[in-house]
Design a protein around this motif. Sequence first.
Motif, short mmCIF file in Angstrom:
data_model
loop_
_atom_site.label_atom_id
_atom_site.label_comp_id
_atom_site.label_asym_id
_atom_site.label_seq_id
_atom_site.Cartn_x
_atom_site.Cartn_y
_atom_site.Cartn_z
N ASN A 65 16.02 -71.09 27.60
CA ASN A 65 17.08 -70.09 27.75
C ASN A 65 17.29 -69.29 26.46
N LYS A 66 16.46 -69.60 25.44
CA LYS A 66 16.54 -68.96 24.13
C LYS A 66 17.93 -69.15 23.49
N ASP A 67 18.56 -70.23 23.86
CA ASP A 67 19.84 -70.58 23.24
C ASP A 67 19.55 -71.64 22.17
N TYR A 68 19.06 -71.16 21.03
CA TYR A 68 18.60 -72.07 19.99
C TYR A 68 19.73 -72.90 19.37
N PRO A 69 20.91 -72.33 19.15
CA PRO A 69 22.00 -73.18 18.63
C PRO A 69 22.32 -74.35 19.56
N LYS A 70 22.29 -74.10 20.87
CA LYS A 70 22.54 -75.17 21.83
C LYS A 70 21.42 -76.21 21.78
N ALA A 71 20.18 -75.75 21.67
CA ALA A 71 19.04 -76.67 21.58
C ALA A 71 19.15 -77.53 20.32
N ILE A 72 19.52 -76.91 19.21
CA ILE A 72 19.69 -77.66 17.96
C ILE A 72 20.78 -78.70 18.11
N GLU A 132 9.31 -88.19 16.10
CA GLU A 132 8.94 -87.22 15.07
C GLU A 132 8.97 -85.79 15.61
N GLU A 133 8.56 -85.63 16.87
CA GLU A 133 8.51 -84.29 17.47
C GLU A 133 9.90 -83.66 17.52
N ALA A 134 10.93 -84.46 17.72
CA ALA A 134 12.30 -83.93 17.76
C ALA A 134 12.69 -83.33 16.41
N TYR A 135 12.36 -84.03 15.34
CA TYR A 135 12.67 -83.51 14.00
C TYR A 135 11.87 -82.23 13.73
N LYS A 136 10.60 -82.22 14.12
CA LYS A 136 9.76 -81.04 13.91
C LYS A 136 10.33 -79.84 14.67
N THR A 137 10.70 -80.07 15.94
CA THR A 137 11.20 -78.97 16.76
C THR A 137 12.52 -78.45 16.22
N LYS A 138 13.36 -79.34 15.73
CA LYS A 138 14.63 -78.89 15.16
C LYS A 138 14.37 -77.97 13.96
N VAL A 139 13.43 -78.34 13.12
CA VAL A 139 13.08 -77.50 11.97
C VAL A 139 12.59 -76.13 12.44
N GLN A 140 11.72 -76.13 13.44
CA GLN A 140 11.18 -74.87 13.96
C GLN A 140 12.26 -74.00 14.57
N LEU A 141 13.23 -74.62 15.26
CA LEU A 141 14.34 -73.87 15.85
C LEU A 141 15.23 -73.27 14.76
N LEU A 142 15.46 -74.01 13.69
CA LEU A 142 16.23 -73.47 12.57
C LEU A 142 15.50 -72.29 11.95
N GLN A 143 14.19 -72.41 11.82
CA GLN A 143 13.41 -71.31 11.26
C GLN A 143 13.46 -70.10 12.18
N GLU A 144 13.34 -70.35 13.50
CA GLU A 144 13.38 -69.26 14.48
C GLU A 144 14.75 -68.59 14.48
N SER A 145 15.78 -69.37 14.19
CA SER A 145 17.16 -68.85 14.16
C SER A 145 17.51 -68.20 12.84
N GLN A 146 16.52 -68.14 11.94
CA GLN A 146 16.72 -67.57 10.61
C GLN A 146 17.84 -68.28 9.85
N ALA A 147 17.83 -69.60 9.97
CA ALA A 147 18.79 -70.41 9.21
C ALA A 147 18.46 -70.31 7.73
N SER A 148 19.41 -70.66 6.89
CA SER A 148 19.18 -70.60 5.45
C SER A 148 18.15 -71.64 5.04
N ASP A 149 17.52 -71.39 3.89
CA ASP A 149 16.56 -72.36 3.36
C ASP A 149 17.22 -73.72 3.15
N GLU A 150 18.49 -73.71 2.75
CA GLU A 150 19.20 -74.96 2.51
C GLU A 150 19.34 -75.77 3.80
#
Length: 376
Positions: A163-170, A184-202
């Motif tokens: 649904n492209k609702d990345y905050p909800k997915a996170i 491990e895949e859950a942690y990886k996907t969360k990182v990718q979703l944060l990157q896709e959402s243009q989250a801060s580097d922190e």
Amino acid sequence: MKKVLLTALAAATISVASAQNSAVNSAILSQKNGTLDKAQASIDQAITHDKTKDKAKTWFTRGTIYQDIIGHPLYGKLANDQTPNIVFESYEKTIALDGKDGQYGKQVPAKLDQLYGQLLNQAVEFHNSQVWDKAIVNYELALKAKPGDTTALKYGAYAAINNKDYPKAINFYDKLIASGKADEEAYKTKVQLLQESQASDEQVMAALAEGIKAYPNSVYLMQEELRYYLKNDRADEAMAKLEKTIQADPNNASLYAVLGNLQEKKNNLDGAYKSYQKAIELDPKNFDAYYNLAVLEFNKGVAVSKKAEKMDYATYQKKGKAIEAEANKHFQASVPYFEKAVELQPEDQSTLRNLMSVYTRLGRKADAERINKKLK
């Protein structure tokens, strides 16, 4: 006369109370008979009357009636988006009035398990029909019935991603991680979703640190963390952290593979070569080490070839063939590493393309064609 009036008043009081208790009993009887519309009307009356609104039996009955309505082939039309919340409210009120060990309170957990199944089934139906927003709502309701359930959390995250609702997915992944059941895949996907959402580097680095703490051997997470260290001019800090980790776990092949990657980025190619070799020594099936060694040799060959490309004709006639021969040595050296990487991961498209490229450079047309047929 006064005694007669008091007796009449008492009789009226008893009559009213009996009428309201009768509403609860009528709701139960209608429920048993399968007429849920009548059961709903009776119980709605009972929960508003002073004589029955504070009884656990009333609220428990209300919960079971509204729960039976959910997904019912005939009376399901009586349900709406608020029906599951009415069920939750009813069971919460039951516990509040009766306690967890009371006659009705002790029955609530089994009813919530049943409700979880109903809501999850509805979520899956919406999921399969790609009605993502309703699927998400039902996954969230299922989690209210069974908090921390990994099925609802994982598929809720998938629905939110679709649904492209990345905050909800996170948010789903955060709850999955909090449950202690995240892979491990859950942690990886969360990182990718944060990157896709243009989250801060922190924010991304915090997620990476969280993942590495749970999966310290994850090459992906370590490499991404190092990438962010480098991006933020913290290469020395990254190297120090990695070397300290290796000291604590000196037989971990994955750590040496990551160390080689970091050394490459710092242009320490000899150090990288030794680190990749060490990784293979510790783990002969370490795909990343073989692949990176292959790329290292291949890139050396490309760098040497560029020297020949920049020569004028006269210089090339004198030195060109020797330069090309040197480049081919590196290309040839990359082949067994690429081949081993393909052996370990036969479907990896990047490795296949690179192997085809080096075969082509070396004039091995038949081998290049063979690999080309495997590309998708």
